[in-house]
Design a protein around this motif. Structure first.
Motif, PDB file in Angstrom:
ATOM      1  N   ILE A  62      -2.078 -14.951  69.720  1.00 48.87           N
ATOM      2  CA  ILE A  62      -3.061 -14.403  70.661  1.00 48.87           C
ATOM      3  C   ILE A  62      -3.064 -12.878  70.562  1.00 48.87           C
ATOM      4  N   ASP A  63      -1.888 -12.296  70.429  1.00 41.67           N
ATOM      5  CA  ASP A  63      -1.810 -10.851  70.187  1.00 41.67           C
ATOM      6  C   ASP A  63      -2.614 -10.484  68.939  1.00 41.67           C
ATOM      7  N   ALA A  64      -2.518 -11.321  67.917  1.00 38.51           N
ATOM      8  CA  ALA A  64      -3.221 -11.062  66.660  1.00 38.51           C
ATOM      9  C   ALA A  64      -4.741 -11.143  66.836  1.00 38.51           C
ATOM     10  N   ILE A  65      -5.210 -11.998  67.742  1.00 36.79           N
ATOM     11  CA  ILE A  65      -6.652 -12.076  68.010  1.00 36.79           C
ATOM     12  C   ILE A  65      -7.154 -10.744  68.549  1.00 36.79           C
ATOM     13  N   PHE A  66      -6.420 -10.166  69.485  1.00 34.22           N
ATOM     14  CA  PHE A  66      -6.815  -8.867  70.035  1.00 34.22           C
ATOM     15  C   PHE A  66      -6.782  -7.787  68.962  1.00 34.22           C
ATOM     16  N   ASP A  67      -5.773  -7.825  68.123  1.00 34.34           N
ATOM     17  CA  ASP A  67      -5.683  -6.841  67.037  1.00 34.34           C
ATOM     18  C   ASP A  67      -6.849  -6.995  66.065  1.00 34.34           C
ATOM     19  N   LYS A  68      -7.176  -8.245  65.722  1.00 33.75           N
ATOM     20  CA  LYS A  68      -8.274  -8.507  64.798  1.00 33.75           C
ATOM     21  C   LYS A  68      -9.607  -8.075  65.403  1.00 33.75           C
ATOM     22  N   ALA A  69      -9.804  -8.363  66.669  1.00 34.17           N
ATOM     23  CA  ALA A  69     -11.050  -7.971  67.342  1.00 34.17           C
ATOM     24  C   ALA A  69     -11.221  -6.461  67.330  1.00 34.17           C
ATOM     25  N   THR A  70     -10.142  -5.742  67.588  1.00 34.41           N
ATOM     26  CA  THR A  70     -10.200  -4.282  67.559  1.00 34.41           C
ATOM     27  C   THR A  70     -10.521  -3.784  66.152  1.00 34.41           C
ATOM     28  N   GLU A  71      -9.928  -4.430  65.159  1.00 34.38           N
ATOM     29  CA  GLU A  71     -10.138  -4.031  63.769  1.00 34.38           C
ATOM     30  C   GLU A  71     -11.589  -4.215  63.329  1.00 34.38           C
ATOM     31  N   VAL A  72     -12.179  -5.363  63.646  1.00 36.05           N
ATOM     32  CA  VAL A  72     -13.502  -5.693  63.098  1.00 36.05           C
ATOM     33  C   VAL A  72     -14.658  -5.366  64.046  1.00 36.05           C
ATOM     34  N   MET A  73     -14.365  -5.209  65.354  1.00 40.84           N
ATOM     35  CA  MET A  73     -15.447  -4.936  66.299  1.00 40.84           C
ATOM     36  C   MET A  73     -15.243  -3.651  67.101  1.00 40.84           C
ATOM     37  N   GLY A  74     -14.010  -3.192  67.190  1.00 44.74           N
ATOM     38  CA  GLY A  74     -13.723  -1.961  67.920  1.00 44.74           C
ATOM     39  C   GLY A  74     -13.419  -2.161  69.388  1.00 44.74           C
ATOM     40  N   ASP A  75     -13.905  -3.266  69.976  1.00 46.67           N
ATOM     41  CA  ASP A  75     -13.698  -3.527  71.399  1.00 46.67           C
ATOM     42  C   ASP A  75     -14.012  -5.001  71.666  1.00 46.67           C
TER      43      ASP A  75
END
Length: 265
Positions: A62-75
């Motif tokens: 779940i932590d990785a989902i937040f990291d991935k979202a920040t990486e590809v979408m910024g927010d």
């Protein structure tokens, strides 16, 4: 209309999640679409949908989902924690790991996701939606553990609304049985069994439209099936009706157990 939003959707590869995803794609949205498998997601418009394989039963994932979202979408503007699964079974066994898994996916995961989302937004406005289930309000034969995971979520959200920060809006969703392969997953390994879904059954497209509308209007609760709300009123006024309904659903469960036993011979 939901437009120009950065969205995370779990359980996105099939069923209600997939149908909701298709509606979200109509706007100029960017969606991180999360599931254990992404074979369907991989065929969709990659300018809008970013498939992400992830097992939400683990904190670090779940932590990785937040990291991935920040990486590809910024927010993240909207996080829809939709992933979950059932068992359809008689509880006549001793198995801690089986119990542990369904609570991790159905209960711990969305609660931890909420914690992370509040921290992630850090005071900025954000919207989170969680699929609970009609079985979070009324238990059903054959679904003791599944109902347990959903009743826990129902109690949690009720208390949470009394204390949650004003910058976060929470939408909880209560679908009845849907005409998908969702409930069949609970019978995997039991051979060819004619599984009769709990009554009533809705089309996933209908449920998705209600969810989309609820997200758009930032509703606190989405109850896709009006008949379920009416039935709860009737059951409260006339308890024998509830007993009769349970009797009919238990008959389906007993028929399933007979078929399962026959397949194992």
């Amino acid at each position: 209309m939901i437009d120009n939003k950065k969205i995370v959707l779990t359980g996105a590869n099939s069923g209600i999640g997939l149908e909701t995803l298709k509606l979200l794609m109509q706007g100029n949205n960017k969606i991180l679409a999360v599931d254990l498998k992404t074979d369907v997601l991989d065929t969709l418009d990659n300018n809008k949908v970013i498939p992400f394989v992830c097992d939400v039963s683990k904190k670090e994932n779940i932590d990785a989902i937040f990291d991935k979202a920040t990486e590809v979408m910024g927010d993240i503007d909207i996080f829809f924690a939709n992933a979950g699964f059932p068992y359809f079974e008689k509880m006549d066994y001793v198995n801690w790991d089986r119990m542990d898994l369904i609570f991790k996916v159905n209960t711990y995961s969305p609660i931890y996701t909420y914690m992370k989302f509040v921290e992630y937004k850090n005071g900025k406005a954000g919207q989170i939606a969680i699929t609970i289930s009609a079985m979070g309000k009324m238990g059903m034969p054959g679904y003791a553990l599944y109902s347990g995971t959903k009743f826990a979520l129902q109690g949690w959200q009720e208390s949470l609304r009394l204390e949650m920060p004003s910058n976060i809006s929470l939408t909880t969703v209560y679908p009845v049985a849907t005409d998908t392969g969702f409930f069949k997953k609970g019978t995997e390994g039991n051979g060819t069994v004619n599984l009769k879904k709990p009554f009533p059954v809705q089309k996933p497209t209908v449920v998705a439209r209600k969810i989309y509308k609820g997200l758009d209007k930032k509703k606190k609760y989405v109850n896709p099936c009006p008949a379920f709300g009416l039935s709860r009123i009737l059951f409260g006024l006339c308890p024998p009706l509830k007993k009769f309904y349970w009797h009919m659903e238990n008959k389906k469960f007993q028929d399933y157990l007979k078929q399962k036993e026959a397949n194992q011979k």
